[in-house]
Design an enzyme around this catalytic site. Structure first.
Site, mmCIF file in Angstrom:
data_model
loop_
_atom_site.group_PDB
_atom_site.id
_atom_site.type_symbol
_atom_site.label_atom_id
_atom_site.label_comp_id
_atom_site.label_asym_id
_atom_site.label_seq_id
_atom_site.Cartn_x
_atom_site.Cartn_y
_atom_site.Cartn_z
ATOM 1 N N ARG A 179 0.837 -1.199 0.000
ATOM 2 C CA ARG A 179 0.000 0.000 0.000
ATOM 3 C C ARG A 179 0.870 1.246 0.000
ATOM 4 O O ARG A 179 0.982 1.942 -0.986
ATOM 5 C CB ARG A 179 -0.955 -0.002 1.219
ATOM 6 C CG ARG A 179 -2.073 1.039 1.128
ATOM 7 C CD ARG A 179 -1.669 2.456 1.487
ATOM 8 N NE ARG A 179 -1.171 2.620 2.840
ATOM 9 C CZ ARG A 179 -0.740 3.773 3.322
ATOM 10 N NH1 ARG A 179 -0.730 4.869 2.577
ATOM 11 N NH2 ARG A 179 -0.260 3.854 4.557
ATOM 12 N N HIS B 298 9.196 7.265 8.125
ATOM 13 C CA HIS B 298 9.766 7.473 6.798
ATOM 14 C C HIS B 298 11.259 7.771 6.926
ATOM 15 O O HIS B 298 11.722 8.303 7.940
ATOM 16 C CB HIS B 298 9.036 8.601 6.076
ATOM 17 C CG HIS B 298 7.706 8.175 5.536
ATOM 18 N ND1 HIS B 298 7.346 8.340 4.219
ATOM 19 C CD2 HIS B 298 6.637 7.567 6.139
ATOM 20 C CE1 HIS B 298 6.123 7.855 4.031
ATOM 21 N NE2 HIS B 298 5.675 7.389 5.188
ATOM 22 N N CYS C 8 4.179 9.847 0.796
ATOM 23 C CA CYS C 8 2.801 10.334 0.762
ATOM 24 C C CYS C 8 2.634 11.298 -0.413
ATOM 25 O O CYS C 8 3.335 12.306 -0.485
ATOM 26 C CB CYS C 8 2.445 11.036 2.076
ATOM 27 S SG CYS C 8 0.797 11.776 2.083
ATOM 28 N N ASN D 231 9.690 4.641 2.985
ATOM 29 C CA ASN D 231 9.550 4.121 4.340
ATOM 30 C C ASN D 231 10.840 3.443 4.803
ATOM 31 O O ASN D 231 11.748 3.168 4.006
ATOM 32 C CB ASN D 231 8.419 3.090 4.382
ATOM 33 C CG ASN D 231 7.069 3.709 4.151
ATOM 34 O OD1 ASN D 231 6.475 4.284 5.055
ATOM 35 N ND2 ASN D 231 6.570 3.602 2.924
ATOM 36 N N HIS E 96 5.443 4.021 12.556
ATOM 37 C CA HIS E 96 5.584 4.065 11.088
ATOM 38 C C HIS E 96 6.492 5.244 10.764
ATOM 39 O O HIS E 96 6.097 6.403 10.930
ATOM 40 C CB HIS E 96 4.198 4.246 10.465
ATOM 41 C CG HIS E 96 4.211 4.390 8.972
ATOM 42 N ND1 HIS E 96 3.705 3.420 8.133
ATOM 43 C CD2 HIS E 96 4.634 5.396 8.160
ATOM 44 C CE1 HIS E 96 3.812 3.810 6.876
ATOM 45 N NE2 HIS E 96 4.385 5.015 6.872
#
Length: 302
Positions: free
Chosen positions: A14, A207, A238, A247, A205
């Site tokens: 995703r 980056h 994003c 990421n 999460h």
């Protein structure tokens, strides 16, 4: 003593794929997911149910989800949904876990999901009421900083968490949306969240914008986080956040913590083969994974 466990939550299909401009064939996506499963990863964000006009890469969300549920009925498969419409579509496909996203930053929230905070929280409450048997995770975007508003205070983050907690959220994912975090900030925010909401589940999460993805993610682990989101090949970003790079790389992070004695349940060699397949079959220059190769005598990188 048994090693501490870290659950690797793979978000490449995703968050990794959404920033790839050229459409990735559905069968290639499924082969990547199959490789992730074979490596031992049991929690995978397989797609997102968003408008194809916003993110064309996700136009096959239903096909990917249906195939994954048929192939891997016992795994923890979930998707991102930005609104009630997406939630309904995901549940109709058979998913039992959803991730909804709201940004701490008002500006980023309006650019990312085209809603005010009040609108986003109202719709989240509707989803919780409509689907009481579905696990709902909340992605707390821009937890550690915003490309539009700059620094986000701890007080603002905690007030945001409290608002979500009050309507029933018990699973949070603290997101460094554009890679503005550093270890001391991670300690401050994660430590406060874990102390305040001891009956909640927290994920992290991060980056890798400034090559600090691994150190920031591991700092969160040292604070007590045991559920870590990473992306195969370090892909990601994003589309609605200027400056957001990939990421934290799944293979890099797994290599490090496996070597440190943590139990991830993930076989690095199988994971590496999946990363190589990804690099050979997905057109993107945004690979931050170092693709570490190991033989019997040496460790090298290329």
């Amino acid at each position: 003593m048994a090693p501490k466990k870290i659950e690797i939550i793979e978000v490449g299909p995703r968050d990794g794929f959404q920033n790839v401009p050229e459409f990735i064939p559905t069968d290639v996506k499924l082969k990547v997911i199959d490789g992730l499963v074979k490596s031992g990863i049991k929690s995978i964000q397989v797609t997102s149910f968003v408008s194809p006009k916003a993110i064309a890469q996700m136009k096959d969300a239903k096909d990917v989800t249906t195939a994954c549920l048929e192939r891997y009925p016992d795994l923890q498969l979930f998707t991102l949904v930005p609104n009630l419409y997406g939630a309904k579509a995901a549940v109709e496909c058979g998913l039992k876990e959803l991730t909804y996203v709201i940004s701490v930053s008002d500006t980023h929230n309006e650019k990312n999901v085209k809603r005010t905070h009040d609108q986003s929280f109202e719709e989240l409450a509707q989803i919780l009421e409509l689907y009481p048997d579905i696990k709902i995770n909340l992605d707390v975007a821009t937890t550690f900083g915003c490309p539009f508003e700059g620094d986000i205070s701890l007080e603002r983050v905690m007030a945001f968490l409290q608002r979500a907690y009050n309507i029933g959220i018990r699973s949070f994912n603290l997101c460094d949306t554009v890679g503005l975090a550093h270890p001391e900030l991670i300690k401050e925010v994660v430590g406060s969240a874990l102390r305040t909401y001891q009956d909640c589940e927290f994920q992290i999460h991060i980056h890798d914008t400034r090559n600090m993805g691994i150190i920031n993610t591991f700092t969160a682990v040292e604070c007590g986080i045991d559920k870590v989101q990473t992306a195969i090949g370090g892909l990601g970003g994003c589309p609605f956040a200027p400056g957001a790079s990939g990421n934290t790389s799944t293979e890099d992070f797994v290599y490090m913590v496996n070597r440190m004695g943590y139990d991830t349940g993930v076989d690095f060699d199988t994971l590496l083969q999946t990363a190589k397949y990804l690099k050979d079959n997905v057109s993107s220059g945004n690979y931050s994974g170092h693709h570490i190769f190991i033989d019997k005598t040496k460790v090298s990188t290329q």
